[in-house]
Design a protein around this motif. Structure first.
Motif, PDB file in Angstrom:
ATOM      1  N   LEU A   8      24.352   0.134   3.840  1.00 15.17           N
ATOM      2  CA  LEU A   8      24.713  -1.233   3.468  1.00 15.17           C
ATOM      3  C   LEU A   8      24.956  -1.355   1.976  1.00 15.17           C
ATOM      4  O   LEU A   8      25.837  -2.082   1.541  1.00 15.17           O
ATOM      5  N   ASP A   9      24.133  -0.660   1.191  1.00 15.72           N
ATOM      6  CA  ASP A   9      24.216  -0.820  -0.261  1.00 15.72           C
ATOM      7  C   ASP A   9      23.345   0.232  -0.939  1.00 15.72           C
ATOM      8  O   ASP A   9      22.452   0.809  -0.317  1.00 15.72           O
ATOM      9  N   THR A  10      23.600   0.457  -2.200  1.00 19.41           N
ATOM     10  CA  THR A  10      22.728   1.239  -3.072  1.00 19.41           C
ATOM     11  C   THR A  10      22.512   0.404  -4.316  1.00 19.41           C
ATOM     12  O   THR A  10      23.467  -0.098  -4.906  1.00 19.41           O
ATOM     13  N   ARG A  11      21.268   0.227  -4.697  1.00 18.60           N
ATOM     14  CA  ARG A  11      20.907  -0.588  -5.854  1.00 18.60           C
ATOM     15  C   ARG A  11      20.252   0.288  -6.910  1.00 18.60           C
ATOM     16  O   ARG A  11      19.585   1.264  -6.594  1.00 18.60           O
ATOM     17  N   ILE A  12      20.421  -0.115  -8.158  1.00 19.94           N
ATOM     18  CA  ILE A  12      19.857   0.611  -9.296  1.00 19.94           C
ATOM     19  C   ILE A  12      18.694  -0.187  -9.873  1.00 19.94           C
ATOM     20  O   ILE A  12      18.812  -1.391 -10.105  1.00 19.94           O
ATOM     21  N   ILE A  13      17.573   0.493 -10.090  1.00 20.46           N
ATOM     22  CA  ILE A  13      16.399  -0.117 -10.721  1.00 20.46           C
ATOM     23  C   ILE A  13      15.938   0.816 -11.839  1.00 20.46           C
ATOM     24  O   ILE A  13      15.803   2.022 -11.630  1.00 20.46           O
ATOM     25  N   THR A  14      15.700   0.245 -13.002  1.00 16.78           N
ATOM     26  CA  THR A  14      15.180   1.014 -14.128  1.00 16.78           C
ATOM     27  C   THR A  14      13.664   0.914 -14.129  1.00 16.78           C
ATOM     28  O   THR A  14      13.101  -0.181 -14.175  1.00 16.78           O
ATOM     29  N   MET A  15      13.025   2.066 -14.054  1.00  8.51           N
ATOM     30  CA  MET A  15      11.569   2.110 -14.062  1.00  8.51           C
ATOM     31  C   MET A  15      11.065   1.688 -15.443  1.00  8.51           C
ATOM     32  O   MET A  15      11.627   2.071 -16.464  1.00  8.51           O
ATOM     33  N   MET A  20       3.956   2.804 -14.127  1.00  5.45           N
ATOM     34  CA  MET A  20       3.269   4.074 -13.854  1.00  5.45           C
ATOM     35  C   MET A  20       1.794   3.858 -13.541  1.00  5.45           C
ATOM     36  O   MET A  20       1.196   2.859 -13.941  1.00  5.45           O
ATOM     37  N   ASP A  21       1.217   4.847 -12.846  1.00  5.24           N
ATOM     38  CA  ASP A  21      -0.224   4.828 -12.586  1.00  5.24           C
ATOM     39  C   ASP A  21      -0.939   5.630 -13.677  1.00  5.24           C
ATOM     40  O   ASP A  21      -0.311   6.078 -14.650  1.00  5.24           O
ATOM     41  N   THR A  29       2.401   1.092  -5.390  1.00  4.53           N
ATOM     42  CA  THR A  29       2.741  -0.293  -5.059  1.00  4.53           C
ATOM     43  C   THR A  29       4.156  -0.660  -5.499  1.00  4.53           C
ATOM     44  O   THR A  29       4.781  -1.537  -4.901  1.00  4.53           O
ATOM     45  N   TYR A  30       4.662   0.014  -6.531  1.00  7.44           N
ATOM     46  CA  TYR A  30       5.997  -0.316  -7.025  1.00  7.44           C
ATOM     47  C   TYR A  30       7.103   0.136  -6.086  1.00  7.44           C
ATOM     48  O   TYR A  30       8.180  -0.454  -6.063  1.00  7.44           O
ATOM     49  N   TYR A  31       6.870   1.156  -5.284  1.00  9.05           N
ATOM     50  CA  TYR A  31       7.870   1.539  -4.291  1.00  9.05           C
ATOM     51  C   TYR A  31       8.151   0.346  -3.378  1.00  9.05           C
ATOM     52  O   TYR A  31       9.298   0.049  -3.060  1.00  9.05           O
ATOM     53  N   PHE A  32       7.084  -0.344  -2.967  1.00  8.65           N
ATOM     54  CA  PHE A  32       7.232  -1.496  -2.082  1.00  8.65           C
ATOM     55  C   PHE A  32       7.870  -2.673  -2.816  1.00  8.65           C
ATOM     56  O   PHE A  32       8.696  -3.393  -2.252  1.00  8.65           O
ATOM     57  N   ARG A  33       7.516  -2.862  -4.071  1.00  3.68           N
ATOM     58  CA  ARG A  33       8.135  -3.936  -4.856  1.00  3.68           C
ATOM     59  C   ARG A  33       9.615  -3.675  -5.059  1.00  3.68           C
ATOM     60  O   ARG A  33      10.442  -4.597  -4.975  1.00  3.68           O
ATOM     61  N   VAL A 105      15.548  13.728  -2.855  1.00  2.00           N
ATOM     62  CA  VAL A 105      14.931  12.508  -2.350  1.00  2.00           C
ATOM     63  C   VAL A 105      13.493  12.465  -2.852  1.00  2.00           C
ATOM     64  O   VAL A 105      12.724  13.390  -2.624  1.00  2.00           O
ATOM     65  N   TYR A 106      13.135  11.372  -3.521  1.00  3.55           N
ATOM     66  CA  TYR A 106      11.784  11.222  -4.065  1.00  3.55           C
ATOM     67  C   TYR A 106      10.861  10.460  -3.112  1.00  3.55           C
ATOM     68  O   TYR A 106       9.652  10.674  -3.128  1.00  3.55           O
ATOM     69  N   ALA A 107      11.434   9.581  -2.308  1.00  2.87           N
ATOM     70  CA  ALA A 107      10.641   8.837  -1.328  1.00  2.87           C
ATOM     71  C   ALA A 107      11.580   8.285  -0.270  1.00  2.87           C
ATOM     72  O   ALA A 107      12.778   8.098  -0.512  1.00  2.87           O
ATOM     73  N   VAL A 108      11.007   8.028   0.914  1.00  4.86           N
ATOM     74  CA  VAL A 108      11.744   7.386   1.998  1.00  4.86           C
ATOM     75  C   VAL A 108      10.888   6.231   2.490  1.00  4.86           C
ATOM     76  O   VAL A 108       9.743   6.419   2.899  1.00  4.86           O
ATOM     77  N   GLY A 109      11.449   5.018   2.417  1.00  8.13           N
ATOM     78  CA  GLY A 109      10.739   3.841   2.861  1.00  8.13           C
ATOM     79  C   GLY A 109      11.415   3.220   4.059  1.00  8.13           C
ATOM     80  O   GLY A 109      12.604   3.458   4.308  1.00  8.13           O
ATOM     81  N   GLU A 110      10.648   2.453   4.805  1.00  9.47           N
ATOM     82  CA  GLU A 110      11.192   1.705   5.930  1.00  9.47           C
ATOM     83  C   GLU A 110      10.676   0.280   5.867  1.00  9.47           C
ATOM     84  O   GLU A 110       9.579   0.034   5.364  1.00  9.47           O
ATOM     85  N   ALA A 111      11.484  -0.627   6.384  1.00 11.18           N
ATOM     86  CA  ALA A 111      11.086  -2.032   6.445  1.00 11.18           C
ATOM     87  C   ALA A 111      11.730  -2.657   7.671  1.00 11.18           C
ATOM     88  O   ALA A 111      12.911  -2.434   7.934  1.00 11.18           O
ATOM     89  N   THR A 112      10.943  -3.400   8.412  1.00  9.70           N
ATOM     90  CA  THR A 112      11.473  -4.158   9.537  1.00  9.70           C
ATOM     91  C   THR A 112      11.455  -5.627   9.155  1.00  9.70           C
ATOM     92  O   THR A 112      10.409  -6.174   8.811  1.00  9.70           O
ATOM     93  N   LEU A 113      12.629  -6.232   9.166  1.00  6.93           N
ATOM     94  CA  LEU A 113      12.777  -7.655   8.894  1.00  6.93           C
ATOM     95  C   LEU A 113      12.908  -8.385  10.216  1.00  6.93           C
ATOM     96  O   LEU A 113      13.631  -7.925  11.109  1.00  6.93           O
TER      97      LEU A 113
END
Length: 141
Positions: A8-15, A20-21, A29-33, A105-113
């Motif tokens: 659907l899309d690719t978004r860019i986020i600057t860390m 950081m932990d 927690t930031y992966y989810f945010r 790939v650094y992480a794979v997330g899933e979300a059900t809306l």
């Protein structure tokens, strides 16, 4: 090897430094945010902003599998892919990459809306304009 899903899309986020932990990795927690932020932006840009007086998605489930550590500084590219479309639910997958490095790939997330009538507190069918957008991406026949 993961099955290729409709993108659907690719978004860019600057860390940010503060993301950081204590050991210098992106805090879990930031992966989810980040996933939440890119989903909200995608919905808004597609013309479906969250309206507490109407209908829209709520988060029914979310998860994240961490593959490699992300460290500051990093600019991340996070995908929004469609895994499954139901009557009232949409299961998305997110891949986390460093921007410009799509092979790792650094992480794979899933979300059900789940689409709901916010005032009535009841599930509703995914609106036809959202389904049309999903069909255009190849996510729904």
């Amino acid at each position: 090897m993961e099955k290729q899903l409709p993108l659907l899309d690719t978004r860019i986020i600057t860390m940010r430094w503060g993301d950081m932990d204590a050991v210098g990795h992106l805090n879990n927690t930031y992966y989810f945010r980040y996933m939440e932020q890119i989903r909200v932006e995608w919905l808004e840009n597609a013309g479906f902003p969250i309206d507490p007086a109407g209908i829209g998605p709520v988060l029914g489930h979310t998860s994240c599998s961490y593959k490699r550590e992300l460290t500051y500084p990093a600019t991340l590219a996070i995908t929004i892919e469609v895994e499954k479309v139901g009557r009232s639910s949409l299961k998305l997958r997110h891949h986390f990459y460093r921007d410009g490095e799509p092979a790792t790939v650094y992480a794979v997330g899933e979300a059900t809306l789940v689409w709901v009538d916010y005032q009535a507190g009841k599930t509703v069918s995914i609106p036809e304009p959202v389904r049309a957008l999903l069909r255009a991406s190849g996510a729904e026949a």
